[in-house]
Design a protein around this motif. Structure first.
Motif, PDB file in Angstrom:
ATOM      1  N   LEU A 107       0.151   2.465  11.217  1.00 32.05           N
ATOM      2  CA  LEU A 107       0.682   1.490  10.260  1.00 32.05           C
ATOM      3  C   LEU A 107      -0.161   0.217  10.220  1.00 32.05           C
ATOM      4  O   LEU A 107      -0.102  -0.528   9.249  1.00 32.05           O
ATOM      5  N   ALA A 108      -0.976  -0.007  11.237  1.00 32.70           N
ATOM      6  CA  ALA A 108      -1.885  -1.158  11.219  1.00 32.70           C
ATOM      7  C   ALA A 108      -2.854  -1.061  10.043  1.00 32.70           C
ATOM      8  O   ALA A 108      -3.353  -2.072   9.553  1.00 32.70           O
ATOM      9  N   TRP A 109      -3.139   0.166   9.553  1.00 31.13           N
ATOM     10  CA  TRP A 109      -4.026   0.349   8.408  1.00 31.13           C
ATOM     11  C   TRP A 109      -3.311   0.108   7.090  1.00 31.13           C
ATOM     12  O   TRP A 109      -3.938  -0.154   6.074  1.00 31.13           O
ATOM     13  N   TYR A 110      -2.001   0.258   7.053  1.00 33.88           N
ATOM     14  CA  TYR A 110      -1.217   0.077   5.831  1.00 33.88           C
ATOM     15  C   TYR A 110       0.148  -0.502   6.214  1.00 33.88           C
ATOM     16  O   TYR A 110       1.185   0.132   6.069  1.00 33.88           O
TER      17      TYR A 110
ATOM     18  N   ILE B 298       0.848  -1.188   0.000  1.00 37.41           N
ATOM     19  CA  ILE B 298       0.000   0.000   0.000  1.00 37.41           C
ATOM     20  C   ILE B 298       0.883   1.237   0.000  1.00 37.41           C
ATOM     21  O   ILE B 298       1.772   1.373   0.837  1.00 37.41           O
ATOM     22  N   ASP B 299       0.634   2.128  -0.944  1.00 32.71           N
ATOM     23  CA  ASP B 299       1.417   3.363  -1.063  1.00 32.71           C
ATOM     24  C   ASP B 299       0.752   4.537  -0.358  1.00 32.71           C
ATOM     25  O   ASP B 299       1.431   5.432   0.129  1.00 32.71           O
ATOM     26  N   SER B 300      -0.584   4.559  -0.372  1.00 35.27           N
ATOM     27  CA  SER B 300      -1.304   5.656   0.268  1.00 35.27           C
ATOM     28  C   SER B 300      -2.674   5.169   0.721  1.00 35.27           C
ATOM     29  O   SER B 300      -3.207   4.200   0.181  1.00 35.27           O
ATOM     30  N   VAL B 301      -3.208   5.850   1.721  1.00 34.81           N
ATOM     31  CA  VAL B 301      -4.518   5.522   2.270  1.00 34.81           C
ATOM     32  C   VAL B 301      -5.276   6.824   2.477  1.00 34.81           C
ATOM     33  O   VAL B 301      -4.725   7.794   2.991  1.00 34.81           O
ATOM     34  N   LYS B 302      -6.541   6.840   2.075  1.00 33.84           N
ATOM     35  CA  LYS B 302      -7.394   7.999   2.311  1.00 33.84           C
ATOM     36  C   LYS B 302      -8.523   7.558   3.241  1.00 33.84           C
ATOM     37  O   LYS B 302      -9.208   6.579   2.960  1.00 33.84           O
ATOM     38  N   LEU B 303      -8.683   8.282   4.348  1.00 33.18           N
ATOM     39  CA  LEU B 303      -9.693   7.949   5.349  1.00 33.18           C
ATOM     40  C   LEU B 303     -10.681   9.085   5.504  1.00 33.18           C
ATOM     41  O   LEU B 303     -10.292  10.251   5.458  1.00 33.18           O
ATOM     42  N   LYS B 304     -11.940   8.743   5.698  1.00 32.01           N
ATOM     43  CA  LYS B 304     -12.962   9.727   6.044  1.00 32.01           C
ATOM     44  C   LYS B 304     -13.522   9.309   7.392  1.00 32.01           C
ATOM     45  O   LYS B 304     -13.846   8.136   7.585  1.00 32.01           O
TER      46      LYS B 304
END
Length: 169
Positions: A140-143, A46-52
């Motif tokens: 980092l747990a998300w990615y 994973i290079d990037s994560v977008k969260l709302k």
């Protein structure tokens, strides 16, 4: 700021290739084991994560009332960085906005009334930088594949992996 309740998180990511066991070989064995146990090895990096996020927040712990908030965050793995922004409706027509970022090992946090009048600012000091780094590591747990990037958090000056032998009782 303090948060309460369950936040709804919508995530999206951009991935390029597969994380292999060989790519994690230079990491300490507990980190390798963690990446394998959670299923990151063998899956796309994973290079990037977008969260709302939507939830309830307080500007200060002693504040009695909670305020509805809407936030968005984008996190990057190479180089390690995040940019978070929040909007809270305090009263009719009155909002508080916040921005929190971590980039190149430095943190920046700003809170403004109506998006223009500064209420609080904290940037590039040891305590804020350390706090933002800890947040990045926790998230980092998300990615998790981000821990193995070329310019990871472990490549910051003064940061390196260290083996701490287990103590036996």
């Amino acid at each position: 700021m303090e948060g309460k309740g369950t936040q709804k998180i919508e995530s999206g990511f951009a991935a390029r290739n597969i994380l292999t066991a060989e790519m994690t070989g230079s990491l300490p064995s507990p980190v390798q084991n963690w990446l394998k146990a959670i299923g990151a090895v063998g899956h796309e990096k994973i290079d990037s994560v977008k969260l709302k996020q939507s939830g309830m927040m307080k500007l200060k712990p002693e504040q009695k009332t909670w305020t509805a908030s809407e936030a968005e965050q984008i996190s990057f793995t190479d180089p390690p960085a995040f940019h978070w922004s929040v909007k809270m409706k305090m009263r009719k027509g009155l909002t508080v906005t916040g921005k929190d970022s971590f980039q190149e090992g430095k943190a920046d946090m700003r809170i403004k009334l109506a998006g223009i009048l500064p209420i609080s600012r904290s940037d590039d000091n040891e305590k804020t930088n350390e706090s933002a780094l800890q947040r990045y590591l926790m998230e980092l747990a998300w990615y998790p594949s981000g821990i193995r990037r070329r310019r990871s958090v472990c490549s910051f000056p003064g940061r390196k992996w260290m083996h701490i032998p287990q103590r036996r009782p």
